[in-house]
Each structure stands twice: as C-alpha cells, then as structure tokens.
Design a protein around this motif. Structure first.
Motif, PDB file in Angstrom:
ATOM      1  N   PHE A  45      11.646  -2.992   0.657  1.00  0.00           N
ATOM      2  CA  PHE A  45      10.316  -3.319  -0.008  1.00  0.00           C
ATOM      3  C   PHE A  45       9.851  -4.795   0.170  1.00  0.00           C
ATOM      4  O   PHE A  45      10.145  -5.685  -0.543  1.00  0.00           O
ATOM      5  N   PRO A  46       8.761  -4.744   0.828  1.00  0.00           N
ATOM      6  CA  PRO A  46       8.208  -6.161   1.109  1.00  0.00           C
ATOM      7  C   PRO A  46       7.425  -6.499  -0.121  1.00  0.00           C
ATOM      8  O   PRO A  46       6.937  -5.338  -0.769  1.00  0.00           O
ATOM      9  N   LEU A  47       7.381  -7.383  -0.455  1.00  0.00           N
ATOM     10  CA  LEU A  47       6.745  -8.059  -1.606  1.00  0.00           C
ATOM     11  C   LEU A  47       5.335  -8.139  -1.354  1.00  0.00           C
ATOM     12  O   LEU A  47       4.869  -9.101  -0.564  1.00  0.00           O
ATOM     13  N   VAL A  82       9.451   2.552   4.274  1.00  0.00           N
ATOM     14  CA  VAL A  82       9.074   0.959   4.081  1.00  0.00           C
ATOM     15  C   VAL A  82       7.966   1.491   3.001  1.00  0.00           C
ATOM     16  O   VAL A  82       7.167   2.184   3.063  1.00  0.00           O
ATOM     17  N   ASP A  83       8.205   0.636   1.724  1.00  0.00           N
ATOM     18  CA  ASP A  83       7.034   0.566   0.666  1.00  0.00           C
ATOM     19  C   ASP A  83       6.194  -0.397   0.868  1.00  0.00           C
ATOM     20  O   ASP A  83       6.277  -1.195   1.582  1.00  0.00           O
ATOM     21  N   TYR A 120      -4.095  -3.452   4.263  1.00  0.00           N
ATOM     22  CA  TYR A 120      -2.773  -3.974   4.420  1.00  0.00           C
ATOM     23  C   TYR A 120      -1.751  -2.670   4.804  1.00  0.00           C
ATOM     24  O   TYR A 120      -0.799  -3.105   5.675  1.00  0.00           O
ATOM     25  N   LEU A 121      -1.999  -1.667   4.281  1.00  0.00           N
ATOM     26  CA  LEU A 121      -0.948  -0.449   4.428  1.00  0.00           C
ATOM     27  C   LEU A 121      -1.136  -0.090   6.068  1.00  0.00           C
ATOM     28  O   LEU A 121      -0.066   0.214   6.702  1.00  0.00           O
ATOM     29  N   MET A 137       5.959   5.382   5.625  1.00  0.00           N
ATOM     30  CA  MET A 137       5.378   4.703   4.553  1.00  0.00           C
ATOM     31  C   MET A 137       5.584   5.265   3.193  1.00  0.00           C
ATOM     32  O   MET A 137       5.198   6.447   3.197  1.00  0.00           O
ATOM     33  N   THR A 138       5.998   4.633   2.157  1.00  0.00           N
ATOM     34  CA  THR A 138       5.667   4.803   0.517  1.00  0.00           C
ATOM     35  C   THR A 138       4.514   3.822   0.280  1.00  0.00           C
ATOM     36  O   THR A 138       4.610   2.884   0.444  1.00  0.00           O
TER      37      THR A 138
END
Length: 415
Positions: A45-47, A82-83, A120-121, A137-138
């Motif tokens: 979970f990247p912030l 990765v979210d 970003y995504l 990715m989620t």
C-alpha cells in the motif's frame, strides 16, 4: 486452478507511515516472517499523498522504495500486488492536498483529478511492469467509501459515472503494465447497501477478478455471535455472492479477511482463521485468500479503532500469533477446491446494473438468512441471479442441478 495464499503487508515499524522513513532492512525482516508462513504473495500500500504530492508529480524516490519492497519480496519467493490510491486505510483517509480544502474536487468526476489519478496509476504500473513477481495493480483500497454515506464528506457520483471511472483507471494500469492482474476493490457497501453508486455489477464485471473484503464486524458477529455459523461461513458467503454476478469461472479474490477483536476474541482468532480458510476453499471460483494483516499496529500510534491494533498474524517484534499459526497450518493442509455446488439460491435485487434491493444480502436480510439456513444444513449453496435461474447452460456450466428460491430456503420456523 490452485488457490493463492497471501497477506496484506502492514509494516511492523511505523505502519504505512514507513514510506516517510523507509528502512529496507526492517522490511526484509518482516518479509522473512511472512515467507515463513508458507505464503506466496503480499499486497502492498503506497500512501497516495507521499507518492503523488502534486497532481503532476510522482516522486522518483518513492517509486524506488516501492521497487525495493517488490524486489525484496521476490528474493523470498513472494509475488506482489500493489494498490494505488491510498486512499482509505484502517479508518484514516489519505487524500493528497490537491484534492482537499482550497483545492477540494470530486475524486471521481473532476476531469483534472481523474487525469491525475490515471497519470499516477500508469506511472506506478510502468515502473513495476518489468518485475517478474509483480502481479498487478488494485486501483486503491476501498475507495468506494469516499462516494457515499456514512463518509462525513462524500464525493457523490452516479452509477454510470462509477463505471466510467473504474474503466478509465483500469485502462491506465493496463497501459502501464499490459497483461497483468489489474483489479479494483470495495468495502461491502457495494454488495449490501441500497443506492450505493458502486454496484455488484461493477465489482464482478470490470477488472481481472472480483475482489471481496469480508469483515464480520459489519453486523454479522454482532447479530449472530462471534462463534456462530454465520460468522464462520461469512467469507464463503461473500465469495459465492460475488461469483453470482460474474461469468462462470471468473476469479474471485478474497482480498481482505481478518479476525477483529472483540468480535472474534483473541483466544478464538486461530480457530476463526482455520474455519474461514477451510470454508472459503470450498468455493469453485476462488483465486486466492489474502489475510488482513501481516503485523499488528503499534500501540505507540494513536487514534486507531481498537480492533485495528491486534489484527496481525505477527506482533510488532515479528512473533507469530495464534492466527498466524492457524493460517500456516491451513495452507499446509489446503485441499483441492470443490468442483461445483449443486444447490443454488436465487437472488433477486431488482434491475441488475443498479441492484436497488441489495440490502437483502446483508446480515439480517432475507436472502442472507436463507443462504445461511442452507449452509447450516450442509448444502454448500451457490448463488444465482434471478435473470440466470432458468438459463440451463449457465447452470450446467456452474454444476448447479437444483435451484432454490428464498421461501424454499426457510426451515418450518420461518414459514
């Protein structure tokens, strides 16, 4: 298809604030513990505000830290999902400054914000694409909670706009990392809350898998008891509910499930974990189970809901807890997934795309209690949508030979 087993990675030191003071050695110690359970993947979970502090800036150093986590996981035989838009985590919202206060804009419908999210995504996915252990990715963690009550300051949108947002952002992930396992997730309002703009059709028909977050603190444990059949079967129920909305064989990922105290007392966490895993493994379309979470939240961090502090499979000093041992034993004893479920309960929530009557699926709802009644009898019921209940090909493909309507599912005491 063999079932994947993993854990949502919550760093032992600093929780998700570890991105602010990144320590790769600490991450490696955590991953050593996780790999020791016999798991094959983690979800990280990247912030969002740390990684994208400005709409046109994604920090290179933050991406380097993320890649270091992915590489360290790979060294231990762990794949990584990765979210992106974090978003919402453990009752805290993490929105970048360019979406709040003087820059307050709708996360789902403002053109500049959505373009920034896509940028970003796509940037994250592009950076990750070459890592062989990168699953996909989620879009973000339970971002649907920003869209509707009970959020104190929601970003409203229509059902159609929700579908457009999901489709556009998943396309951005695909552009960055073609062919990966790109998904989106939601908390259970998507399945249980009438009028919620994110719908079961969105969950099951957009993305590489249908993601389920199963939490018995949603009224299940409170209504039926922490040691009840309803609680033990709840994750299984949600997987089957999700499977009803997708095409046969579409994977369902039990992406979050955990043992929240006091609803599940600490001394029963191991038993709950074992029952939950065993029941979920009977679901034919199950892709994987990813437990929440790897490590407890430190008591040095303030203002978390009480139940969040003890959800880990490990303590903050990497000691395996009873739930962690139970998960390890469940993985070791995992049996092949059931080929089919012969009995299916018919679900009618009205028009399929908007699902106006979906509250019947929640704890205490007529459909939920009928399904539970069948499960207690040992039927292992599937769920079939009313529109498909007479579709012979659909039923045959899923191995369903008996269709039961809700009144038929009641015992005599409910008749």
């Amino acid at each position: 298809m063999s079932v994947r087993f993993g854990v949502n990675y919550t760093p032992a030191q600093g929780w998700f604030f570890h991105w602010l003071d990144f320590d790769l050695d600490a991450v490696r110690r955590d991953l050593d513990s996780i790999a020791g359970l016999g798991l094959d993947h983690i979800r990280v979970f990247p912030l969002w505000p740390v990684f994208q502090p400005n709409r046109t800036l994604v920090r290179a150093k933050a991406i380097d830290d993320l890649l270091a986590v992915v590489d360290a996981a790979g060294e231990r035989g762990l794949d990584v999902a990765v979210d992106g838009l974090q978003g919402h985590l453990s009752s805290f919202d993490f929105r970048p400054s360019w979406t709040v206060s003087w820059h307050r804009r709708n996360l789902f419908t403002d053109p500049d914000v959505v373009a920034g999210e896509a940028f970003y995504l796509r940037t994250l996915a592009t950076a990750l694409a070459g890592r062989p252990n990168f699953l996909g990715m989620t879009l973000g963690n339970e971002v649907n909670q920003f869209s509707d009550k009970p959020h104190p300051d929601p970003d409203p949108l229509s059902v159609a706009e929700a579908g457009d947002w999901l489709t556009r952002l998943l396309a951005a992930c695909e552009q960055g990392a073609p062919g990966k396992f790109h998904t989106h997730c939601a908390y259970d309002a998507v399945w249980l809350q009438d009028g919620h703009p994110f719908t079961p059709a969105h969950a099951a028909r957009i993305g590489a898998a249908t993601n389920v977050h199963s939490w018995v603190f949603n009224g299940t444990a409170q209504r039926y008891g922490g040691d009840s059949a309803a609680t033990a079967h709840y994750a299984e129920y949600q997987v089957e509910l999700a499977a009803a909305w997708g095409e046969p064989g579409h994977p369902v990922w039990l992406q979050e499930v955990g043992a929240p105290a006091p609803h599940i007392p600490a001394e029963r966490a191991g038993e709950f974990a074992a029952q939950t895993v065993a029941n979920a493994l009977t679901c034919p379309d199950l892709w994987g189970i990813t437990w929440w979470c790897s490590h407890d939240v430190s008591r040095e961090l303030a203002d978390f809901p009480e139940l969040e502090y003890g959800l880990g499979l490990f303590t903050n000093d990497n000691q395996r807890k009873p739930a962690g041992q139970a998960v390890a034993e469940a993985i070791a004893a995992a049996k092949p997934v059931a080929a089919s479920r012969k009995t299916a309960l018919v679900l009618d929530v009205g028009e399929e795309h908007t699902a106006p009557g979906r509250a019947t699926c929640g704890p205490g709802g007529e459909f939920f209690e009928a399904w539970l009644e069948l499960a207690v009898r040992g039927a292992r019921p599937a769920v079939v949508l009313a529109s498909r209940a007479r579709d012979t090909q659909h039923l045959t493909t899923r191995g369903i030979s008996e269709v039961v309507h809700v009144p038929d599912g009641w015992s005599s005491k409910h008749a």
